[in-house]
Design an enzyme around this catalytic site. Structure first.
Site, PDB file in Angstrom:
ATOM      1  N   ASP A  66       0.809  -1.213   0.000  1.00  0.00           N
ATOM      2  CA  ASP A  66       0.000   0.000   0.000  1.00  0.00           C
ATOM      3  C   ASP A  66       0.846   1.268   0.000  1.00  0.00           C
ATOM      4  O   ASP A  66       0.300   2.372  -0.060  1.00  0.00           O
ATOM      5  CB  ASP A  66      -0.974   0.007   1.194  1.00  0.00           C
ATOM      6  CG  ASP A  66      -0.294  -0.192   2.540  1.00  0.00           C
ATOM      7  OD1 ASP A  66       0.672  -0.963   2.610  1.00  0.00           O
ATOM      8  OD2 ASP A  66      -0.752   0.413   3.530  1.00  0.00           O
ATOM      9  N   HIS A  67       2.168   1.104   0.031  1.00  0.00           N
ATOM     10  CA  HIS A  67       3.059   2.267   0.000  1.00  0.00           C
ATOM     11  C   HIS A  67       3.920   2.335  -1.263  1.00  0.00           C
ATOM     12  O   HIS A  67       4.597   3.357  -1.464  1.00  0.00           O
ATOM     13  CB  HIS A  67       3.951   2.284   1.240  1.00  0.00           C
ATOM     14  CG  HIS A  67       3.190   2.562   2.492  1.00  0.00           C
ATOM     15  ND1 HIS A  67       3.160   3.790   3.100  1.00  0.00           N
ATOM     16  CD2 HIS A  67       2.388   1.758   3.240  1.00  0.00           C
ATOM     17  CE1 HIS A  67       2.382   3.736   4.178  1.00  0.00           C
ATOM     18  NE2 HIS A  67       1.904   2.507   4.283  1.00  0.00           N
TER      19      HIS A  67
END
Length: 305
Positions: A66-67
């Site tokens: 998610d990063h």
């Protein structure tokens, strides 16, 4: 000179219709820095009319999807748009290998150079410097190697008071006055006192980005007094046990850190998808640190000089 943060994504592991994965833009002067690059970052850049090619530096905090799952796609689009300027890419060990492997098996040959900079997530160290700012790493405590980033403007020159400047001063002497020096002759006598012909410089600004982490007080000296602090706030306090287990923080913990660090303003983000309404997280944080805001999509924060 601009010192402005724009939020592109605020969700944690699972995106929602209204919240994208983590990504932020920090503009310092004419330079745009991308901080994390979750899935959907390209779409957000288009939505907010940010040109991909203006991004100079990309800072990845850690290798949870998610990063950074949006990174390969963004780099590919830069390739398709025939970017030629080099790009600095900062991140933990493994990031360069992942990106290189994706392009290798996709047969992609970039027309621009990526300068991969592997960061040590266990220490605070200066990793970047230009004429505008310095960037230091901030050690986080997460399930994988993870760091935040501290952006500081460099000291600014003093202002020359034109009406008080002697006419005999040369351009090099004027530069020395702007940087706080007195003008002396070969005998050591003071010809012009800096304090009499200049005024104080504009304030240098700062932004601290604290990515996924447990509550961690040992970073307090590193972020003390910053103008703007972003701190992940995945859960409310009733799920503090969940936060501890997953190496995340609560809104109350983020606010406690902001209060102890005596920062000027706090942004909380990286919200769990379980929260459809974010107002309880804001209320929890503001009960401890009133000058708190939600880091939600499209929010733009300008830090004044």
């Amino acid at each position: 000179m601009d010192f402005e943060l724009k939020i592109l994504g605020s969700s944690s592991a699972t995106p929602s219709f209204e919240r994208n994965h983590t990504a932020q833009l920090l503009t310092v002067g004419n330079q745009i820095n991308l901080i994390d690059c979750g899935e959907g970052t390209q779409m957000q850049l288009m939505r907010y009319k940010v040109k991909h090619q203006r991004i100079c530096n990309i800072f990845i905090s850690h290798l949870h999807g998610d990063h950074y799952f949006g990174l390969a796609g963004l780099l590919s689009t830069m390739h398709l748009q025939q970017r030629t300027g080099h790009l600095n890419l900062f991140g933990p060990k493994g990031l360069a290998e992942i990106i290189t492997l994706q392009f290798k098996y996709g047969g992609t040959q970039l027309p621009y150079h990526i300068n991969f900079v592997e960061v040590d997530t266990t220490v605070s160290r200066k990793i970047f410097e230009d004429k505008y700012m310095t960037v230091h790493t901030l050690p986080m405590q997460h399930r994988v190697p993870c760091c935040g980033y501290l952006f500081r403007e460099k000291p600014k020159p003093r202002h020359l008071l034109k009406g008080k400047l002697p006419s005999f001063l040369t351009p090099p002497q004027l530069v020395r006055l702007k940087w706080g020096e007195d003008i002396i002759n070969e005998h050591g006598d003071v010809l012009v006192r800096n304090q009499e012909v200049t005024s104080a410089p504009k304030r240098s600004r700062s932004y601290a980005y604290c990515s996924d982490t447990k509550y961690k007080e040992d970073i307090l000296p590193l972020v003390h007094g910053v103008d703007l602090l972003y701190h992940e706030s995945t859960f409310l306090s009733d799920l503090e046990h969940r936060a501890t287990h997953t190496f995340h923080s609560t809104a109350a913990q983020a606010a406690t850190l902001a209060e102890k660090a005596q920062v000027r303003r706090l942004l909380i983000g990286h919200f769990s998808a379980r929260y459809k309404d974010l107002s309880p997280l804001l209320v929890e944080a503001q009960s401890i640190f009133p000058n708190t805001a939600l880091a939600t999509e499209g929010k733009t924060i300008s830090v004044l000089e």
